[in-house]
Write a protein that holds these residues in place. Structure first.
Motif, PDB file in Angstrom:
ATOM      1  N   ALA A 201      61.478  19.278  55.962  1.00 50.85           N
ATOM      2  CA  ALA A 201      62.166  18.612  57.298  1.00 50.85           C
ATOM      3  C   ALA A 201      61.868  19.630  58.418  1.00 50.85           C
ATOM      4  CB  ALA A 201      63.544  18.097  56.852  1.00 50.85           C
ATOM      5  N   VAL A 202      62.333  20.718  58.218  1.00 52.49           N
ATOM      6  CA  VAL A 202      62.117  21.535  59.358  1.00 52.49           C
ATOM      7  C   VAL A 202      60.700  21.472  60.119  1.00 52.49           C
ATOM      8  CG1 VAL A 202      62.340  23.882  60.311  1.00 52.49           C
ATOM      9  CG2 VAL A 202      64.135  22.839  58.902  1.00 52.49           C
ATOM     10  N   CYS A 203      59.744  21.697  59.301  1.00 50.94           N
ATOM     11  CA  CYS A 203      58.218  21.703  59.442  1.00 50.94           C
ATOM     12  C   CYS A 203      57.771  20.538  60.157  1.00 50.94           C
ATOM     13  CB  CYS A 203      57.381  21.746  58.414  1.00 50.94           C
ATOM     14  SG  CYS A 203      57.264  23.556  57.939  1.00 50.94           S
ATOM     15  N   CYS A 204      58.603  19.363  59.584  1.00 51.95           N
ATOM     16  CA  CYS A 204      58.261  17.912  60.133  1.00 51.95           C
ATOM     17  C   CYS A 204      58.602  18.042  61.702  1.00 51.95           C
ATOM     18  CB  CYS A 204      58.858  16.800  59.389  1.00 51.95           C
ATOM     19  SG  CYS A 204      58.389  15.756  59.853  1.00 51.95           S
ATOM     20  N   SER A 205      59.909  18.424  62.038  1.00 54.82           N
ATOM     21  CA  SER A 205      60.390  18.340  63.219  1.00 54.82           C
ATOM     22  C   SER A 205      59.761  19.375  64.330  1.00 54.82           C
ATOM     23  CB  SER A 205      61.953  18.594  63.225  1.00 54.82           C
ATOM     24  OG  SER A 205      62.058  19.978  62.982  1.00 54.82           O
ATOM     25  N   GLU A 206      59.372  20.476  63.584  1.00 58.34           N
ATOM     26  CA  GLU A 206      58.491  21.537  64.370  1.00 58.34           C
ATOM     27  C   GLU A 206      57.289  20.752  65.006  1.00 58.34           C
ATOM     28  OE1 GLU A 206      58.887  24.992  65.390  1.00 58.34           O
ATOM     29  OE2 GLU A 206      60.782  24.623  65.327  1.00 58.34           O
ATOM     30  N   ALA A 207      56.574  20.197  63.820  1.00 57.59           N
ATOM     31  CA  ALA A 207      55.429  19.577  64.134  1.00 57.59           C
ATOM     32  C   ALA A 207      55.311  18.512  65.344  1.00 57.59           C
ATOM     33  CB  ALA A 207      54.785  18.887  62.991  1.00 57.59           C
ATOM     34  N   ILE A 208      56.421  17.659  65.214  1.00 58.31           N
ATOM     35  CA  ILE A 208      56.657  16.603  66.291  1.00 58.31           C
ATOM     36  C   ILE A 208      56.740  17.165  67.484  1.00 58.31           C
ATOM     37  CG2 ILE A 208      58.201  14.947  66.838  1.00 58.31           C
ATOM     38  CD1 ILE A 208      58.561  14.367  63.995  1.00 58.31           C
ATOM     39  N   LEU A 209      57.510  18.305  67.718  1.00 56.37           N
ATOM     40  CA  LEU A 209      58.075  18.847  68.950  1.00 56.37           C
ATOM     41  C   LEU A 209      56.766  19.751  69.469  1.00 56.37           C
ATOM     42  CD1 LEU A 209      60.192  19.830  70.785  1.00 56.37           C
ATOM     43  CD2 LEU A 209      60.434  21.943  69.264  1.00 56.37           C
ATOM     44  N   ASN A 210      56.013  20.521  68.599  1.00 60.64           N
ATOM     45  CA  ASN A 210      54.798  21.043  69.064  1.00 60.64           C
ATOM     46  C   ASN A 210      53.719  20.039  69.567  1.00 60.64           C
ATOM     47  OD1 ASN A 210      55.664  23.740  69.055  1.00 60.64           O
ATOM     48  ND2 ASN A 210      55.162  23.814  66.898  1.00 60.64           N
ATOM     49  N   THR A 211      53.589  18.861  68.899  1.00 60.98           N
ATOM     50  CA  THR A 211      52.652  18.101  69.195  1.00 60.98           C
ATOM     51  C   THR A 211      52.791  17.673  70.674  1.00 60.98           C
ATOM     52  OG1 THR A 211      52.557  17.517  66.880  1.00 60.98           O
ATOM     53  CG2 THR A 211      51.316  15.901  68.531  1.00 60.98           C
TER      54      THR A 211
END
Lengths: 278, 333
Positions: A201-211
């Motif tokens: 879940a953390v990776c998912c949110s990081e990915a959204i933010l970084n994109t």
């Protein structure tokens, strides 16, 4: 089983709130695949920079495209990339972490050194670099964002696997003669599932933010796609004349990231009783 | 300790290798990018190639790069034609000043809020502090910055939109830190102007560290408050203030310090965004511009220095935590 899951979700407030928010976005994303009020790429003559009104629900942007439709379609990109990157980093990061934790010694040192090097750069810089080297495109954005999130997953899974690896049940499994793969799959993996689930879940949110951050810096997903970060970047210079362009993509982004973080918090509370109530 | 230093040395070697090779991964001929394709005669190209040392083998290039990196010579910036080292000297204090300002307000406020929330556990205050920190942690920094600029700089006009100090002030360069330099020449108007310019970016940059520190401080205090020695202290009849300050905080300190160290890492990443948003003349913006403009010497140097900073900060916080909490000394983490 499903009843049990629902029972857990309803007892855990952050999990409940996070799941509701995320399902809401998933629903939007699903609907936008089949229907949006207007075509998100269509440019309406004489309709640029309109404030929210009856026809254009959230107003229009500087080129005269419907903001609401663009937001809806943008959710596909954010959620899609988030889930995809979460999935890839689970598969790559977690399996590498298990391997490092299980074999230890040289394997562990080499893998950890590589991951440390990836993490030595600020995550956004690394992503920027990859995109600058390969050129902006959907695929390259996904690649760069994944590259950033794998080391985070790796580290957590490795340290969990290291702890489990020294326990008696692994030793006995080895003594019985189980193969490396079998031990990792049916002994280590189930016992490291908590950090893996939380971290996904953390990776998912990081990915959204970084994109979105890449899009904001102008190196994200290129033009015709309505990516939320790019939309924010476009609205930067119009903030006085059309503040609605700046507010809504950001609100969507914040809520989506919040939903994934709430889910990860809730999962951690639920799966790791030691941390409950923090 | 020696093994630590050896590890540190290898990290440096590694980041030098990374910053050396990353440039060479970017497609396109650097010489062509530098002078443009039109004005390129073959002699001129080979001349520049020789000047840059690009005609040598890759190993020799790397060794030269290492030598130069140690002596701080990274060549000239392509876009500004200034020595990269000279630019860096002016830029890094700006980033550090901003980061320290952000860390200062966020850790002080975060500590106070976190401790109060822990004391008044399950009260309205606690719930609002925890939910605010959850939202703060999820905040996309660039959007938050835009909103802050929109309200406080554009709509209300209380603070300037961008820059580091009002253009009317000419601050002589002494340390590069405007707060020190202005006080050195006793120019208090310039000092207040610098404060006015730093408030918005420092506020934006400190948001995520604030959220992190509130959470950690709260959970650390709650954890320690459960311990037996706190019950003893209560039974002895110590005042609540004394228990919190002397007994709880003293033991919660290592956890909180770890969080602050972690937050510093976040800050340097956040600085890239914040500096770009507020046109703050620091390293983050410099590197981003360098990447966009394909300014190789700048990217190389910026990368090398920022990674060095991060590694050093991580090393120092690790050591500081070990000093504060001897229990951790033997655990190899």
């Amino acid at each position: 089983m499903i009843k049990h899951i629902f029972k857990i979700i309803f007892k855990n407030k952050s999990l409940l709130l996070g799941s509701i928010l995320f399902s809401f976005f998933a629903l939007i994303c699903f609907i936008s695949l089949f229907w949006t009020p207007f075509d998100s790429k269509e440019i309406f003559d004489g309709a640029s920079l309109l404030a929210p009104n009856a026809k254009y629900f959230l107003g229009t942007d500087d080129l005269g495209r419907d903001l609401f439709s663009r937001l809806l379609v943008g959710s596909q990109l954010s959620i899609g990339i988030g889930l995809l990157v979460g999935g890839i980093s689970v598969v790559c990061g977690a399996s590498l972490g298990l391997i490092a934790g299980y074999f230890g010694n040289k394997t562990d040192q080499i893998l950890t050194q590589i991951m440390n090097a990836l993490q030595a750069m600020p995550s956004l810089l690394l992503a920027l670099f990859v995109v600058a080297i390969l050129g902006p495109s959907v695929f390259n954005t996904i690649l760069s964002v994944t590259l950033v999130s794998i080391p985070i997953m790796y580290r957590l899974v490795r340290s969990a696997a290291l702890i489990e690896n020294s326990k008696d049940y692994i030793t006995s499994a080895k003594a019985v003669g189980a193969g490396h793969f079998r031990i990792m799959k049916s002994h280590l993996l189930p016992n490291c599932l908590t950090p893996i689930l939380v971290q996904t879940a953390v990776c998912c949110s990081e990915a959204i933010l970084n994109t979105a951050a890449l899009g904001f810096l102008g190196l994200g997903i290129p033009a015709p796609y309505p990516e939320w970060g790019t939309m924010l970047s476009d609205s930067k210079n119009l903030m006085e004349t059309a503040p609605h362009l700046m507010i809504w993509p950001g609100v969507c982004l914040l809520l989506l990231i919040l939903s994934t973080q709430l889910i990860s918090d809730g999962l951690r509370d639920q799966l790791d009783p030691k941390l409950r109530g923090r | 300790m020696t093994s630590k230093l050896i590890k540190l040395f290898f990290s440096f070697l590694f980041i030098s290798l990374v910053s050396f090779s990353v440039i060479r991964l970017i497609p396109g001929d650097p010489v062509m990018n530098m002078i443009g394709e039109r004005s390129a005669s073959p002699e001129r190209i080979s001349e520049i190639r020789k000047n840059l040392g690009l005609d040598q083998s890759i190993v020799i290039q790397y060794i030269t790069f290492l030598k130069n990196a140690v002596s701080g010579n990274f060549g000239e910036s392509i876009s500004s034609k200034q020595s990269v080292m000279q630019e860096f000297k002016i830029l890094w204090p700006a980033t550090v000043e901003l980061s320290v300002a952000a860390l200062l307000w966020s850790s002080v406020l975060g500590l106070i809020l976190g401790i109060l929330a822990a004391i008044k556990r399950n009260s309205f205050f606690d719930y609002s502090a925890v939910s605010l920190s959850t939202v703060g942690f999820a905040m996309p920094l660039f959007w938050w910055g835009l909103i802050i600029i929109f309200f406080f700089a554009v709509r209300l006009g209380w603070f300037p939109i961008s820059g580091r100090i009002d253009v009317v002030y000419d601050v002589p360069y002494a340390t590069g830190f405007y707060f020190i330099d202005t006080l050195l020449v006793k120019n208090f108007d310039a000092f207040f102007s610098a404060i006015k310019f730093i408030i918005l970016p420092a506020f934006v940059l400190g948001t995520i560290p604030l959220a992190l520190i509130v959470r950690v401080a709260r959970s650390a205090v709650i954890d320690i408050a459960k311990e037996d020695f706190i019950r003893t202290a209560k039974a002895k009849g110590l005042s609540p203030a004394k228990i919190i300050l002397k007994h709880i905080l003293k033991n919660a300190w290592p956890q909180i310090l770890t969080a602050i160290g972690l937050a510093f890492g976040h800050l340097l990443t956040g600085a890239i965004m914040t500096e770009t948003l507020f046109s703050w003349p620091g390293m983050g913006r410099w590197i981003v511009h360098g990447i966009m403009a394909r300014d190789y010497p700048v990217v190389q140097a910026g990368l090398f220095y920022s990674m060095t900073m991060i590694i050093l900060i991580n090393f120092l916080t690790d050591e500081a935590i070990k000093l504060l909490n001897p229990k951790l000394k033997d655990e190899s983490r």
